[in-house]
Scaffold this active site. Structure first.
Site, PDB file in Angstrom:
ATOM      1  N   ASP A 157       1.331  -0.822  -0.157  1.00 51.85           N
ATOM      2  CA  ASP A 157      -0.413  -0.091  -0.139  1.00 51.85           C
ATOM      3  C   ASP A 157       0.877   0.932  -0.028  1.00 51.85           C
ATOM      4  OD1 ASP A 157      -2.356   1.790  -0.007  1.00 51.85           O
ATOM      5  OD2 ASP A 157      -3.318   1.079   2.053  1.00 51.85           O
ATOM      6  N   TYR A 158       1.678   1.254  -0.362  1.00 57.72           N
ATOM      7  CA  TYR A 158       2.691   2.575  -1.053  1.00 57.72           C
ATOM      8  C   TYR A 158       2.024   3.150  -1.774  1.00 57.72           C
ATOM      9  CZ  TYR A 158       6.712   0.378   2.240  1.00 57.72           C
ATOM     10  OH  TYR A 158       7.130   0.159   3.488  1.00 57.72           O
TER      11      TYR A 158
END
Length: 654
Positions: free
Chosen positions: A332-333
């Protein structure tokens, strides 16, 4: 505060028309703050110095406004987050509430001039409940006094793009249908409450350009993360760009996709703020992860153009260049920060650059025209996945600029706590999870993510002081744990009650669901040593961190009888810089707006707020008086003090 509430605090960690000259920093010549980021390139810098290092300690509240929006009857009142930054244009302050009510204020007094309520459905369970602001545009084909000669644009939680008259707040009838364009069309809409707009659109000439926020981790086949440009007068679609290249089937392999994955996968959306270089006809788009975030077995390859800084031709939507900053994202970067368009000094030359901060705590710097790195980027080997069906990228890009957070593995020796028991339990937690440093893939035993999926640097973005060549960033440093749960065990685990403070997500269409939570001690504090939030200044001339200081204290997060300590707290919001040699920032979990010395990082002043200031401030001069304004309404995920305030600070009048 209960253990559950402390966990909830950190569980968020889930969480105009004229061309600019080619080589100038994109800052307006007057004292207005016409864009969410101060200017179209997001520098968050104001050439104002009435308030400076000598007198900032005299600041006092000049006026306070209350919007009245406290979430009554709103199904996701628990998630309301007042993240707006007002803009100053046409002699008014314009802002939006978390429920998309647009408000115009007198900038000298805070008196309300008008308000427009789009009446979003309050019974929907939106995946987000925020609005970071609005955008302003002038129709040069109309007389300045004509209706809708100036327009305020807002994207809504229920996926509408709305234009209202800047003078009256009435909808602009000629835009779309009665002032409204439905953004749910053409994006494979699955659930309207999970397809929304939370950031102000970008403006280029007569175009309004917007992305979307998409509820994470529901499954593979989610909404498409299409970026679209609409005619600012009529609302007609002028161009669209899909970050997942389904129309380029013959070239998918070279773009990090298989044909079936490109057809099925959703998201890779751009939910944050875009930047515009009008003189170069470029709009810079920061994209996020393809769906779902934490398992990529159904989207093999690098997943280009997800997690990328993308430069599009603003007039046509044509791809000019791109740089992927996370390959095959499993963490989830998203690229959450607004791209920063500034002129930097490098080896005796001035370079028109774009700087992209990431949740990994890295700063990537590129030539704005070509996309070539200004500071070297190298591909380094990173840990492999041990999950059946997953193929993590063997390398990830690392820039030569200094990292704002540690990328080392969290080890049992790092365990921290207020008591012996706390430290011991944290040591056990760390020992029981996979932890091999940044980019360690999610696992079945649970993986420690450091930095966590909230950052590093999130939507608060960067500020830039051109004189000192300083990049300012608010930084989060709280590790999280992500665990993949086999499909057959998912419902049992979710209903077991064994993990009451964790967030579960189904990730439908894959072999695994997901559980995530902060790496916390029994007392509800992070298992790693503070600071958990900092304000950092990177000197681009020397390519070093000039200073990095703790941001925020434990006040407002502990009982009144517990002395507060400045440990550096999690934050949401960003800094601004001024010609007075100051950086202003709220963001931290205590209820303060602070001023720091740009030279040294010393905290020079803090002003008490009536609620959490999880927003980026702004500043302007009106009638010879400089104001610093911040939205203070708290943040649902961080569980900070709620409210509906806009607060303006200024020096005492003589």
């Amino acid at each position: 505060m209960s253990h559950a509430r402390r966990i909830a605090l950190l569980a968020l960690l889930a969480l105009p028309t004229l061309a600019a000259p080619p080589h100038r920093q994109l800052v307006d010549d007057d004292a207005d703050w016409r864009f969410y980021g101060g200017d179209a390139g997001g520098s968050r810098y104001a050439d104002l110095k009435q308030i400076d290092r000598r007198n900032v300690d005299q600041l006092q509240i000049a006026w306070t406004y209350r919007s009245g929006e406290l979430g009554a009857g709103f199904a996701r009142a628990d998630k309301l987050s007042f993240e707006a930054t007002p803009i100053l244009a046409n002699g008014s302050l314009y802002l939006s509430t978390p429920t998309n009510i647009v408000i115009a204020l007198d900038p000298a007094t805070g008196r309300e001039r008008w308000r427009y309520d789009p009446k979003i459905p309050r019974d929907l369970h939106y995946s987000e409940a925020t609005s970071r602001g609005v955008s302003w545009w002038v129709d040069t084909q109309l007389e300045s006094t004509a209706p809708c000669a100036t327009r305020i644009f807002i994207g809504t939680l229920d996926a509408r793009l709305i234009a209202v008259d800047g003078a009256s707040g009435r909808p602009c009838a000629g835009f779309g249908v009665d002032g409204v364009v439905d953004l749910g069309a053409g994006v494979r809409l699955v659930e309207r409450g999970d397809y929304l707009v939370t950031s102000p659109p970008a403006i280029y000439r007569d175009l309004v350009i917007t992305g979307s926020a998409i509820g994470d981790n529901r499954g593979v086949e989610l909404e498409r993360g299409v970026v679209r440009a609409f005619d600012a007068r009529t609302g007609a679609l002028r161009w669209s760009w899909d970050p997942i290249p389904i129309a380029e089937a013959n070239d998918l392999a070279t773009r990090g996709w298989t044909a079936s994955a490109a057809q099925r996968t959703g998201a890779a959306n751009a939910w944050s703020i875009f930047s515009v270089d009008a003189g170069r006809d470029l709009v810079f788009i920061p994209t996020g992860s393809a769906s779902p975030d934490f398992f990529g077995g159904e989207r093999a390859g690098d997943n280009r153009y997800a997690n990328s800084l993308v430069a599009l031709r603003a007039s046509t939507g044509q791809l000019v260049w791109h740089r992927q900053l996370v390959h095959h994202d499993l963490w989830d970067y998203d690229l959450a920060a607004q791209p920063l368009l500034v002129d930097i000094e490098r080896e005796g030359k001035s370079i028109a650059a774009v700087i992209q901060a990431t949740k990994t705590g890295m700063l990537f710097v590129f030539d704005r025209e070509t996309g070539e790195p200004v500071f070297e980027i190298v591909e380094r080997a990173v840990p492999a996945s041990d999950v059946p069906g997953e193929a993590a990228s063997p390398t990830q890009p690392f820039p030569a600029t200094p990292a704002l957070v540690s990328h080392a593995a969290v080890t049992p020796q790092d365990a921290w706590g207020l008591t012996f028991y706390d430290r011991g339990r944290c040591r056990e937690l760390i020992e029981n999870h996979r932890s091999e440093g940044i980019f360690t893939p999610p696992s079945l035993r649970g993986t420690i993510m450091s930095p966590g999926y909230a950052g590093g640097v999130n939507w608060g973005s960067l500020a830039f002081d051109s004189e000192r060549q300083l990049v300012l960033a608010a930084v989060i440093n709280v590790p999280m744990v992500v665990t993949l749960v086999p499909r057959d065990d998912f419902d049992t685990a979710r209903k077991s009650g064994q993990w009451p403070d964790s967030e579960f997500a189904r990730q439908a269409g894959t072999a695994y669901g997901m559980r995530r939570e902060a790496l916390m001690s029994p007392l509800g504090l992070p298992c790693t040593p503070p600071p958990w939030g900092t304000l950092a200044a990177v000197d681009l001339r020397r390519n070093t961190i000039r200073w990095q200081v703790m941001l925020g204290s434990t006040r407002d997060k502990t009982p009144w009888f517990v002395p507060s300590a400045t440990l550096g707290m999690p934050n949401m919001g960003g800094p601004i810089a001024t010609a007075g040699g100051l950086a202003f920032i709220g963001a931290a979990t205590d209820n303060y707006l602070r001023a720091f010395d740009l030279e040294t990082g010393q905290e020079l002043w803090k002003g008490r707020l009536p609620a959490g200031g999880q927003a980026t401030p702004m500043t302007y001069e009106m009638n010879g008086r400089q104001f610093v304004v911040i939205a203070a309404g708290g943040h649902g995920g961080l569980d900070t003090t709620r409210g509906d305030y806009v607060v303006a600070f200024a020096l005492p009048q003589k």
